[in-house]
Design a protein around this motif. Structure first.
Motif, PDB file in Angstrom:
ATOM      1  N   CYS A  83      48.988  33.842  42.388  1.00 27.75           N
ATOM      2  CA  CYS A  83      49.868  34.980  42.656  1.00 27.75           C
ATOM      3  C   CYS A  83      51.026  34.550  43.549  1.00 27.75           C
ATOM      4  O   CYS A  83      50.864  33.729  44.446  1.00 27.75           O
ATOM      5  N   ASP A  96      46.902  36.503  46.990  1.00 22.97           N
ATOM      6  CA  ASP A  96      46.025  36.934  45.906  1.00 22.97           C
ATOM      7  C   ASP A  96      45.329  38.245  46.275  1.00 22.97           C
ATOM      8  O   ASP A  96      45.238  39.166  45.458  1.00 22.97           O
ATOM      9  N   ARG A  97      44.844  38.337  47.510  1.00 22.16           N
ATOM     10  CA  ARG A  97      44.186  39.562  47.955  1.00 22.16           C
ATOM     11  C   ARG A  97      45.165  40.732  47.946  1.00 22.16           C
ATOM     12  O   ARG A  97      44.822  41.840  47.527  1.00 22.16           O
ATOM     13  N   MET A 100      45.740  41.894  44.253  1.00 24.30           N
ATOM     14  CA  MET A 100      44.632  42.664  43.693  1.00 24.30           C
ATOM     15  C   MET A 100      44.567  44.058  44.319  1.00 24.30           C
ATOM     16  O   MET A 100      44.312  45.051  43.640  1.00 24.30           O
ATOM     17  N   HIS A 154      39.545  42.536  36.470  1.00 21.42           N
ATOM     18  CA  HIS A 154      40.140  41.347  37.093  1.00 21.42           C
ATOM     19  C   HIS A 154      39.995  41.393  38.607  1.00 21.42           C
ATOM     20  O   HIS A 154      39.680  40.375  39.253  1.00 21.42           O
ATOM     21  N   SER A 155      40.181  42.569  39.198  1.00 20.10           N
ATOM     22  CA  SER A 155      40.006  42.717  40.640  1.00 20.10           C
ATOM     23  C   SER A 155      38.559  42.426  41.032  1.00 20.10           C
ATOM     24  O   SER A 155      38.296  41.746  42.029  1.00 20.10           O
ATOM     25  N   HIS A 158      37.734  38.737  41.126  1.00 19.21           N
ATOM     26  CA  HIS A 158      38.299  38.034  42.278  1.00 19.21           C
ATOM     27  C   HIS A 158      37.896  38.702  43.595  1.00 19.21           C
ATOM     28  O   HIS A 158      38.563  38.522  44.617  1.00 19.21           O
ATOM     29  N   GLY A 160      37.990  41.699  44.675  1.00 19.45           N
ATOM     30  CA  GLY A 160      38.953  42.638  45.241  1.00 19.45           C
ATOM     31  C   GLY A 160      38.411  44.053  45.294  1.00 19.45           C
ATOM     32  O   GLY A 160      37.219  44.301  45.056  1.00 19.45           O
ATOM     33  N   TRP A 349      43.929  43.035  51.720  1.00 16.89           N
ATOM     34  CA  TRP A 349      43.466  44.183  50.939  1.00 16.89           C
ATOM     35  C   TRP A 349      42.584  45.062  51.800  1.00 16.89           C
ATOM     36  O   TRP A 349      42.304  44.740  52.948  1.00 16.89           O
TER      37      TRP A 349
END
Length: 405
Positions: A83, A96-97, A100, A154-155, A158, A160, A349
């Motif tokens: 990301c 990335d966090r 997401m 997807h979250s 990973h 999230g 996040w």
């Protein structure tokens, strides 16, 4: 929600778990973590997915970048993810966090994209814990429910945020439940006019709007109301409003989830489903939940360009105690929305990490090193009011980028 497992597990390069470990472990959060890590590890040599959002652009362009990324077909969603926030200096896992978290936040709050006349497009509608897919044909035609399934899956992969507040009736049908046993309630119907119609049919008073009710029944292939069928008709109207009108949306949604590779986990471990789709109240960050995760400082940290030095001056303990106390006061009195913004600013996040570090430093404003899950607070504050103002200003940047981070 997934996100509280030990950091050392997240950094493991080689996954030693067998293909049955996620089936055998009793804790559903651990089962989800093992499954996701195994799936991601098995595709570690695939071509990376690149998700880029330019925070210098307006909200519509940013949201369109997210939707475009997830609206592609024939994508291996378990491939390595990279990301990038263009226009922001932040790098690493914190980005990335953040991404997401932004994806799930947009699913909840709506996307600024041009689909029809609405300024904000919401894929799901209704009241908290009773959200159902929108009945918009335009969203169906643009594959937006498949997009939603891919985003949520997807979250989860990973580690999230999860998607809170989905109606139990929709979850029931999504995972193969029968129509006859669907736990549908009047709160699941977002159309207040239909709710009023069902209320009239369910009562015993004379129907004053017979013609309009009759037309609604005809449009949904149901018989005209009469004294003997009105209660039955009320139930059928509710079931059609919630499930009948959203069957194609649910099919798309299921398709998107399946494409992320989660389906074997969700079918074989039904205890994962409440983690993927928690009640909204369960998804909220509480003050005690956050306080339990914090590693508090014992001294002032002086930060240089490439290393940190702990200042051992005993007089600084007063500043550490005072500013730490301000943060505790803020957390104790913050609203759920403020707590989520604080956690997102802090680590990228809204899912609290197992260990969230606080440092008291020489600085002008609060900053965050999201990759290290570290919040840095200025030592100069001598009044809670100014501390509160500065912290609120900084955490309000968390949904547009990393702000001061």
């Amino acid at each position: 929600m997934i996100g509280s497992l030990p950091t050392e597990m997240e950094e493991t390069e080689e996954i030693s778990t067998s293909t049955t470990e996620w089936r055998m472990v009793s804790d559903p959060k651990q089962a989800g973590w093992f499954f996701s890590q195994e799936l991601l590890h098995s595709n570690r040599d695939s071509n990376s997915l690149f998700l880029r959002v330019d925070i210098r652009q307006d909200k519509e362009e940013q949201d369109r970048a997210l939707v475009t990324f997830y609206n592609r077909d024939n994508v291996q969603w378990t491939s390595p993810l990279q990301c990038k926030l263009q226009g922001d200096v932040a790098t690493g896992s914190g980005v990335d966090r953040h991404m997401m978290s932004t994806v799930i936040f947009k699913l909840i709050s709506g996307f600024h994209i041009n689909l029809g006349s609405a300024a904000i497009v919401k894929i799901f509608e209704g009241e908290p814990d009773h959200l159902i897919p929108s009945v918009s044909d335009e969203l169906l035609d643009n594959n937006m429910f498949t997009v939603a399934g891919r985003m949520i899956g997807h979250s989860f992969l990973h580690h999230g945020p999860s998607f809170p507040g989905l109606s139990p009736a929709i979850t029931h049908i999504l995972f193969g439940g029968s129509l006859e046993t669907t736990p549908v309630t009047v709160q699941d119907c977002p159309d207040l006019d239909i709710r009023d119609t069902m209320k009239m049919l369910d009562g015993d008073a004379e129907l004053k709007e017979f013609d309009s009710i009759h037309q609604l029944c005809l449009s949904w292939d149901l018989p005209a109301p009469n004294a003997t069928n009105r209660k039955w008709l009320s139930e059928k109207l509710l079931l059609h409003a919630v499930i009948g009108q959203t069957r194609r949306q649910i099919y798309q949604f299921r398709k998107g989830l399946k494409e992320t590779g989660l389906w074997p986990l969700l079918i074989q471990r039904r205890d994962i489903i409440p983690i993927l789709f928690p009640r909204e109240s369960e998804a909220q960050v509480t003050p005690q939940m956050l306080l339990d995760c914090i590693i508090w400082p014992s001294s002032i940290t002086v930060t240089f360009e490439s290393y940190e030095v702990k200042d051992e001056d005993e007089s600084d303990a007063i500043d550490v105690s005072r500013v730490s106390g301000y943060l505790k006061t803020f957390i104790d009195n913050a609203s759920p929305a403020e707590l989520k913004s604080l956690v997102k600013f802090w680590i990228g996040w809204e899912v609290p990490a197992t260990e969230m570090k606080v440092e008291i430093v020489e600085a002008t404003f609060p900053t965050a090193a999201t990759c290290f899950e570290k919040l840095r607070l200025p030592r100069h504050h001598t009044a809670y009011k100014t501390f509160h103002q500065d912290l609120c200003t900084c955490i309000s940047t968390s949904y547009s980028g990393f702000g001061c981070a």
